[in-house]
Design a protein around this motif. Structure first.
Motif, PDB file in Angstrom:
ATOM      1  N   ILE A   1       2.227  -1.196  10.123  1.00 52.98           N
ATOM      2  CA  ILE A   1       3.393  -0.716  10.894  1.00 52.98           C
ATOM      3  C   ILE A   1       3.060   0.517  11.751  1.00 52.98           C
ATOM      4  O   ILE A   1       3.574   0.656  12.869  1.00 52.98           O
ATOM      5  CB  ILE A   1       4.589  -0.476   9.950  1.00 52.98           C
ATOM      6  N   PHE A   2       2.172   1.382  11.267  1.00 53.48           N
ATOM      7  CA  PHE A   2       1.838   2.567  12.072  1.00 53.48           C
ATOM      8  C   PHE A   2       0.977   2.178  13.279  1.00 53.48           C
ATOM      9  O   PHE A   2       1.091   2.798  14.344  1.00 53.48           O
ATOM     10  CB  PHE A   2       1.156   3.638  11.219  1.00 53.48           C
TER      11      PHE A   2
ATOM     12  N   ILE B   1       3.438   1.150  15.801  1.00 51.20           N
ATOM     13  CA  ILE B   1       4.104   2.315  16.397  1.00 51.20           C
ATOM     14  C   ILE B   1       3.154   3.005  17.375  1.00 51.20           C
ATOM     15  O   ILE B   1       3.543   3.362  18.497  1.00 51.20           O
ATOM     16  CB  ILE B   1       4.605   3.280  15.293  1.00 51.20           C
TER      17      ILE B   1
ATOM     18  N   ILE C   1      11.088   8.203   8.478  1.00 44.91           N
ATOM     19  CA  ILE C   1      12.482   7.720   8.451  1.00 44.91           C
ATOM     20  C   ILE C   1      13.064   7.638   7.038  1.00 44.91           C
ATOM     21  O   ILE C   1      14.256   7.421   6.875  1.00 44.91           O
ATOM     22  CB  ILE C   1      12.666   6.358   9.174  1.00 44.91           C
TER      23      ILE C   1
ATOM     24  N   LEU D   1       5.276  13.173   9.901  1.00 40.12           N
ATOM     25  CA  LEU D   1       3.996  12.501   9.671  1.00 40.12           C
ATOM     26  C   LEU D   1       3.063  12.761  10.848  1.00 40.12           C
ATOM     27  O   LEU D   1       3.482  12.654  12.009  1.00 40.12           O
ATOM     28  CB  LEU D   1       4.210  10.985   9.541  1.00 40.12           C
TER      29      LEU D   1
ATOM     30  N   THR E   1       1.646   3.407   0.890  1.00 40.23           N
ATOM     31  CA  THR E   1       2.403   2.186   1.211  1.00 40.23           C
ATOM     32  C   THR E   1       2.110   1.676   2.616  1.00 40.23           C
ATOM     33  O   THR E   1       2.333   0.507   2.905  1.00 40.23           O
ATOM     34  CB  THR E   1       3.921   2.427   1.078  1.00 40.23           C
ATOM     35  N   VAL E   2       1.647   2.552   3.505  1.00 45.55           N
ATOM     36  CA  VAL E   2       1.264   2.135   4.860  1.00 45.55           C
ATOM     37  C   VAL E   2      -0.222   2.436   5.017  1.00 45.55           C
ATOM     38  O   VAL E   2      -0.650   3.591   4.849  1.00 45.55           O
ATOM     39  CB  VAL E   2       2.090   2.883   5.932  1.00 45.55           C
TER      40      VAL E   2
ATOM     41  N   HIS F   1       9.522   9.664  -3.104  1.00 49.64           N
ATOM     42  CA  HIS F   1       8.671   9.073  -2.072  1.00 49.64           C
ATOM     43  C   HIS F   1       9.224   7.681  -1.763  1.00 49.64           C
ATOM     44  O   HIS F   1       9.378   6.864  -2.661  1.00 49.64           O
ATOM     45  CB  HIS F   1       7.245   9.001  -2.640  1.00 49.64           C
TER      46      HIS F   1
END
Ligand code: 5GP
Length: 138
Positions: free
Chosen positions: A8-9, A12, A34, A43, A97-98, A117
Motif C-alpha cells: 500500500i505504501f 501511495i 490514518i 510516517l 503490517t505494511v 498500534h
C-alpha cells in the motif's frame, strides 16, 4: 523475504492512492498515519524500495535519518507534545503490517496513554489540518 511492489505504501508513493501529505522530497514522503496512536502520528517513508530496516541500503538509511529528525521536531512543535516516540517494525511477528520501510513519529502527551498500534481511523479533516500544521513547522 522479498519486497512486494504492490504494497500500500508503494501505491501511495506512486500517487495511485491518496494520503494526507506533510512533505515530499527526492528521499522520502512524509504523511499522516490514518490509524494514529496519538494526535499527530506521522510516517516517514523512504522512496528507496525495501521491506524494512533489515534489507535496506545503508546509504538510503543515512539519507533519510536527518529528515526523520526534522519531522520529529516539526511534529513536536506543531502538536505541543511532551515527547516523541520513534518506532519502526521489522516483519509481522515484530508488529510490521505494511512491508515497505517506514518510521513512525508518535507524539506523547503527559498523562495520556498511547493508543493501540492499528487502532481506529482518524477524521480526515483533522488529519488534513495536522498535515498543514506540521508542514508549516518543517
Ligand atoms: P507497521 O505496522 O507496518 O509498522 O505500520 C503501518 C502503519 O501504516 C500503521 O500505523 C497503520 O496505521 C498505517 N496505515 C495502514 N494503512 C494506511 C493507509 O492506507 N494510509 C496511511 N496513511 N497509513 C496507513
Amino acid at each position: 523475504m522479498t519486497y512486494d511492489p504492490a504494497n500500500i505504501f508503494a501505491k501511495i508513493l506512486a500517487g495511485d492512492l491518496p494520503c494526507h501529505k506533510v512533505h515530499e522530497d527526492e528521499t522520502a514522503l512524509v504523511m499522516m498515519d490514518i490509524f494514529p496512536q496519538s494526535k499527530g502520528h506521522t510516517l516517514v517513508i523512504p522512496k528507496a524500495a525495501s521491506r524494512n530496516l533489515l534489507d535496506a541500503d545503508p546509504k538510503a538509511l543515512a539519507a533519510v535519518m536527518p529528515l526523520v529528525q526534522r519531522v520529529a521536531r516539526a511534529v513536536k512543535a506543531a502538536t505541543n507534545a511532551d515527547g516523541i516516540r520513534l518506532a519502526q517494525f521489522n516483519e509481522a511477528p515484530a508488529g510490521q503490517t505494511v512491508f515497505h520501510l517506514h518510521f513512525h513519529i508518535i507524539p506523547a502527551y503527559e498523562g495520556v496513554a498511547l493508543g493501540t498500534h492499528g487502532g481506529g481511523k482518524a477524521d480526515d479533516a483533522e488529519l488534513a489540518a495536522l498535515a498543514r500544521d506540521i508542514a508549516a513547522k518543517l
